[in-house]
Design an enzyme around this catalytic site. Sequence first.
Site, PDB file in Angstrom:
ATOM      1  CE1 TYR A  52      -4.388  -1.306   0.739  1.00  0.00           C
ATOM      2  CE2 TYR A  52      -3.065  -3.015   1.778  1.00  0.00           C
ATOM      3  CZ  TYR A  52      -4.269  -2.574   1.261  1.00  0.00           C
ATOM      4  OH  TYR A  52      -5.353  -3.415   1.271  1.00  0.00           O
ATOM      5  CE1 TYR A  62      -2.398  -6.371   4.071  1.00  0.00           C
ATOM      6  CE2 TYR A  62      -3.243  -6.252   1.831  1.00  0.00           C
ATOM      7  CZ  TYR A  62      -3.419  -6.065   3.187  1.00  0.00           C
ATOM      8  OH  TYR A  62      -4.609  -5.568   3.657  1.00  0.00           O
ATOM      9  NE  ARG A 119      -6.725  -9.982   5.207  1.00  0.00           N
ATOM     10  CZ  ARG A 119      -7.683  -9.179   4.749  1.00  0.00           C
ATOM     11  NH1 ARG A 119      -7.547  -7.892   4.781  1.00  0.00           N
ATOM     12  NH2 ARG A 119      -8.808  -9.670   4.273  1.00  0.00           N
ATOM     13  CG  HIS A 167      -8.180  -7.408   0.457  1.00  0.00           C
ATOM     14  ND1 HIS A 167      -7.056  -8.024   0.942  1.00  0.00           N
ATOM     15  CD2 HIS A 167      -8.173  -6.161   0.987  1.00  0.00           C
ATOM     16  CE1 HIS A 167      -6.406  -7.197   1.739  1.00  0.00           C
ATOM     17  NE2 HIS A 167      -7.052  -6.052   1.781  1.00  0.00           N
ATOM     18  CG  HIS A 201      -9.770  -2.180   1.666  1.00  0.00           C
ATOM     19  ND1 HIS A 201     -10.050  -2.610   2.942  1.00  0.00           N
ATOM     20  CD2 HIS A 201      -8.490  -2.568   1.432  1.00  0.00           C
ATOM     21  CE1 HIS A 201      -8.984  -3.221   3.453  1.00  0.00           C
ATOM     22  NE2 HIS A 201      -8.024  -3.204   2.557  1.00  0.00           N
TER      23      HIS A 201
HETATM   24 FE    FE Z   1      -6.175  -4.391   2.781  1.00  0.00          FE
END
Ligand code: FE
Lengths: 248, 186
Positions: free
Chosen positions: A113, A152, A162, A165, A167
Amino acid sequence: MTGTTSGSRLDLPRYARTDAGLRTPLGYDDYRSTGLRAPLRTPVDLPHRLTEVTGPLLGEDRVTATDADLTKRLGGEAQGQRIIVHGRVLDSDGRPVPDTLVEVWQANAAGRYRHVVDNWPAPLDPHFDGLGRVMTDDQGRYEFTTIRPGAYPWGNHHNAWRPAHIHFSLFGRAFTQRLVTQMYFPDDPLFFQDPIFNAIPEGARHLAISRFDYERTVPDWALGFQWDIVLRGAEQTPFETEDDGDVA
Amino acid sequence: MTQLQTTPSATVGPYLAIGLTWEGGEFAVPADTPGAIWLRGTVFDGNGDPVPDAMVETWQADPDGRFDHPDDPRGAARYPGFTGFGRSHTDSGEYAVCTLKPGRVPDGEGGLQAPHVDVSLFARGLLDRVVTRIYFADEAEANAQDVVLRGLTEEQRRTLVAEPTDDGYRLDIHLQGERETVFFAV
Ligand SMILES: [Fe+3]
């Protein structure tokens, strides 16, 4: 859905509640951050009144034409597998939710991110900021172009990753319909160990997973994925005779 | 009519600021609007530590008690410069929304609700939003008649009532603990 005023009583739409057994619980032991954050007391029931059946109707002024394409940012082209994500926003009565703001954010193709707190050793992409905004059209449809996000790692448990995905944040047309959620990809091998995915009751997990959409796949350009989002619908009060038809 | 199953919620996670940051999101009115106030407070976790990665959203009536929304059966009413909606990240643990004090809103049962603000709070570690309300300490008479507050104990009521400050009102939100805020199921 427009109500009427009858004396001092107000006839308002009411929004159906999802069965507790199909809603994500606030807290979930395997997701460690819930431990000190999820409230421990039972929430107090709040019947829907004017404040709850209205809500911000955020308009086009929140969205610019380039917000629907996350692959062309910061003066260049994002790295990764280009995808088109599309679907409809509906309410639980099957009615489209038109002209509503959809906000998305995601990691880049490497699972990183663009955020100060995310510092695991995966590369940042100089041409990807991970932010998208679109409005649904008059049929409740939305669509954006992005790259497939990477998985990640995170510190929740040993070797925790995770699943990929995106959000999503949605407003609908009422305070009661507000929804923040995550869209997953089909057959992700990481589902089994992810407490955020597994916190969703089993009977609702399939609703968080998008569908590969060959029809929407663009030759020589991008893979298609389809994901419909269902917000709470207005609880229909059956028509009754004049004198007992008032509900508030 | 066929009922569709609703999409399950998920946490906003730690990176919500990427997608949910707006220029000026915390302004339900411009700061120089006559009567503008700041609603402020700190969000605390179960250890009593401030939560630095939450987002607070506020939704409320205008000073006349009206909503700019087609489902208000009295008709949508627009108050100049006022959106009714504020969004604030708690980077320091504290939220801050610049707004106007709401008016009283019909409770649908022939009475009036006390001035209030509906609040949604999102954070890492919350798999769904939590919902609460902000009331105002200097509205004692209206608060005593309010249909929601009347259903709560004195101790519960205290967790919802903001105290006046120099530039508005202050109400801390406690996710857990002895002073756990009253949260609502909507
Ligand atoms: Fe996330």
